[in-house]
Design a protein around this motif. Structure first.
Motif, PDB file in Angstrom:
ATOM      1  N   GLN A   1       1.039  -1.367  -0.049  1.00 32.27           N
ATOM      2  CA  GLN A   1       0.049  -0.016  -0.039  1.00 32.27           C
ATOM      3  C   GLN A   1       0.762   1.460   0.106  1.00 32.27           C
ATOM      4  OE1 GLN A   1      -3.013  -0.169  -0.427  1.00 32.27           O
ATOM      5  NE2 GLN A   1      -3.635  -2.269   0.142  1.00 32.27           N
ATOM      6  N   ALA A   2       2.139   0.923  -0.078  1.00 30.92           N
ATOM      7  CA  ALA A   2       3.008   2.092  -0.125  1.00 30.92           C
ATOM      8  C   ALA A   2       3.637   2.473  -1.673  1.00 30.92           C
ATOM      9  CB  ALA A   2       4.025   2.074   0.987  1.00 30.92           C
ATOM     10  N   ALA A   3       4.079   1.387  -1.961  1.00 38.24           N
ATOM     11  CA  ALA A   3       4.875   1.833  -3.269  1.00 38.24           C
ATOM     12  C   ALA A   3       3.876   2.350  -4.455  1.00 38.24           C
ATOM     13  CB  ALA A   3       5.318   0.390  -3.965  1.00 38.24           C
ATOM     14  N   PRO A   4       2.540   2.044  -4.427  1.00 41.53           N
ATOM     15  CA  PRO A   4       1.857   2.831  -5.474  1.00 41.53           C
ATOM     16  C   PRO A   4       1.604   4.319  -5.252  1.00 41.53           C
ATOM     17  CG  PRO A   4       0.766   0.827  -4.750  1.00 41.53           C
ATOM     18  CD  PRO A   4       1.801   1.138  -3.898  1.00 41.53           C
ATOM     19  N   HIS A   5       1.649   4.768  -4.094  1.00 41.02           N
ATOM     20  CA  HIS A   5       1.273   6.168  -3.783  1.00 41.02           C
ATOM     21  C   HIS A   5       2.287   7.292  -3.406  1.00 41.02           C
ATOM     22  CE1 HIS A   5      -2.551   4.052  -3.748  1.00 41.02           C
ATOM     23  NE2 HIS A   5      -2.265   3.071  -3.075  1.00 41.02           N
ATOM     24  N   MET A   6       3.725   6.750  -3.005  1.00 42.46           N
ATOM     25  CA  MET A   6       4.567   7.472  -2.349  1.00 42.46           C
ATOM     26  C   MET A   6       5.871   7.200  -2.697  1.00 42.46           C
ATOM     27  SD  MET A   6       4.401   6.433   1.456  1.00 42.46           S
ATOM     28  CE  MET A   6       2.546   6.505   1.494  1.00 42.46           C
ATOM     29  N   LYS A   7       6.865   8.067  -2.634  1.00 40.75           N
ATOM     30  CA  LYS A   7       8.073   7.650  -3.211  1.00 40.75           C
ATOM     31  C   LYS A   7       8.903   6.868  -2.234  1.00 40.75           C
ATOM     32  CE  LYS A   7      10.380  11.046  -5.283  1.00 40.75           C
ATOM     33  NZ  LYS A   7      10.702  10.079  -6.640  1.00 40.75           N
TER      34      LYS A   7
END
Length: 409
Positions: A201-207
């Motif tokens: 849930q992190a890689a798609p939404h933030m650097k």
């Protein structure tokens, strides 16, 4: 960031569902795909479909270039130090299971500890449960604060010199909580433990910068970041991957096979047994191109704005319970909630009749549901193609649902 222009690049969004314009608020489950990703898949299958690495013919060479070119894009996307640290897998689940089955079985024994949290996705619980059962290790949980965040003091108290593995999600798929992974990694390393990060849930939404985080392993899935299903990535520090035994054996990962002994290829191929996920990797590469064109910083800023807007508007609905941090700066673009006297599945069904797609259930997080003292929840999750108008439609649908069930009962 021009959201209207971005939306035009997602063909699926231009449709009606049950006679209403589609509002897609389920990107935490899977994101929609831009036309460029769809075209990349079509071009591979219609123009240069072939197996990779083995053939010297033109199609095989082009397929290999596409597959390995995608690996280079992933390396840059997460700032790995080498393409040898980028292993293509079916998704986050496979990646975490691989770490548990390979690194875990070789490095965890009786009396050791594995540390996770109550907010983890089942894919980051069950592999460690199974490892603990087989090895005699103890599975420990960092407690959650009342708002669904982690206290670094609790992390320090839970991790000990017996801890061998710490595995925590970077962003909660239910609470939207953004966990302080860099700080937790340092605590883990100070005690001699390795840090595994569920980055789905992190890689798609933030650097994401794995070298800055200093994590030992990082796993994420392509289908949540505008890419195809069936493709994901396991990043691992080279020093760990080099010493890990494969968990799948067969073609592609071998160097030499004799009648009684075999040897493996070098990284990254030794951990990619069988015909690789060629089209998926190429599609993931196209998704990375798309996301980097928009800019991860712009995407994160947009989603924080939507989360803040949603929290404000949804909180005004009578009978609404929202889970997770109240401060929008502490959460990603996920809002999980319940509406008094309406079961989440009924809520999702009524909203679907209005053309609004949300998620309802336990979200593969049953221990967290127990911690929240509920059996299930509803969840709206946002991505770069969502707008304030989508949230306004959701809020109107929630009000209509409440009125409908009030009339019925």
């Amino acid at each position: 960031m021009n959201v209207s222009e971005i939306r035009r690049r997602f063909p699926i969004l231009d449709q009606e569902v049950n006679g209403q314009p589609l509002v897609y608020l389920d990107s935490a489950a899977t994101s929609q795909k831009p036309l460029s990703v769809i075209q990349a898949l079509n071009e591979y299958y219609s123009g240069y479909n072939a197996n990779v690495h083995r053939g010297v013919h033109t199609l095989g060479t082009k397929a290999t270039d596409g597959y390995e070119g995608a690996r280079e894009k992933v390396k840059t996307f997460i700032n790995a130090s080498s393409t040898e640290e980028v292993i293509f897998m079916r998704g986050t689940t496979t990646a975490i299971n691989t770490v548990a089955q390979s690194y875990g079985h070789a490095n965890v024994g009786e009396g050791d500890e594995i540390v996770i949290t109550h907010m983890e996705h089942h894919s980051n619980i069950i592999p460690w449960q199974q490892l603990a059962k087989v090895t005699g290790a103890t599975l420990k949980y960092v407690p959650l604060q009342e708002d669904g965040t982690l206290s670094l003091e609790d992390v320090r108290e839970t991790i000990t010199s017996q801890t061998k593995i710490v595995s925590i999600m970077m962003v909660s798929n239910v609470l939207g909580t953004m966990n302080p992974i860099k700080e937790i990694t340092k605590i883990a390393h100070d005690h001699g433990a390795v840090m595994v990060v569920d980055g789905a849930q992190a890689a798609p939404h933030m650097k994401v910068d794995v070298q800055d985080l200093d994590c030992d392993f990082f796993a994420f899935s392509g289908h949540k970041m505008a890419g195809p299903t069936g493709i994901g990535v396991l990043y691992g520090k080279k020093k760990w991957l080099n010493n890990m035994e494969p968990v799948e054996f067969g073609g592609e990962m071998i160097d030499f096979v004799g009648l009684h002994e075999s040897t493996w290829k070098e990284l990254p191929w030794k951990l990619e047994g069988g015909t690789p996920i060629i089209a998926g990797a190429i599609g993931l590469g196209a998704a990375i191109d798309f996301l980097e064109e928009i800019g991860l910083d712009a995407i994160e800023k947009h989603e924080h704005h939507l989360a803040a807007y949603a929290l404000e508007k949804m909180s005004a609905v009578e009978g609404m319970t929202i889970y997770g941090p109240k401060d929008p700066s502490k959460r990603a673009g996920i809002v999980t909630f319940n509406l008094d006297d309406v079961h989440p599945h009924d809520l999702a069904t009524v909203l679907d009749a209005e053309g609004i797609a949300i998620r309802a259930g336990h979200h593969c997080a049953q221990p967290l549901m127990k911690w929240l003292n509920v059996s299930s929840t509803a969840r709206a999750s946002f991505y770069l193609y969502n707008t304030e108008e989508d949230i306004d439609r959701l809020v109107a649908g929630l009000v209509k649902t409440k009125e409908y069930f009030s009339d019925v009962f």
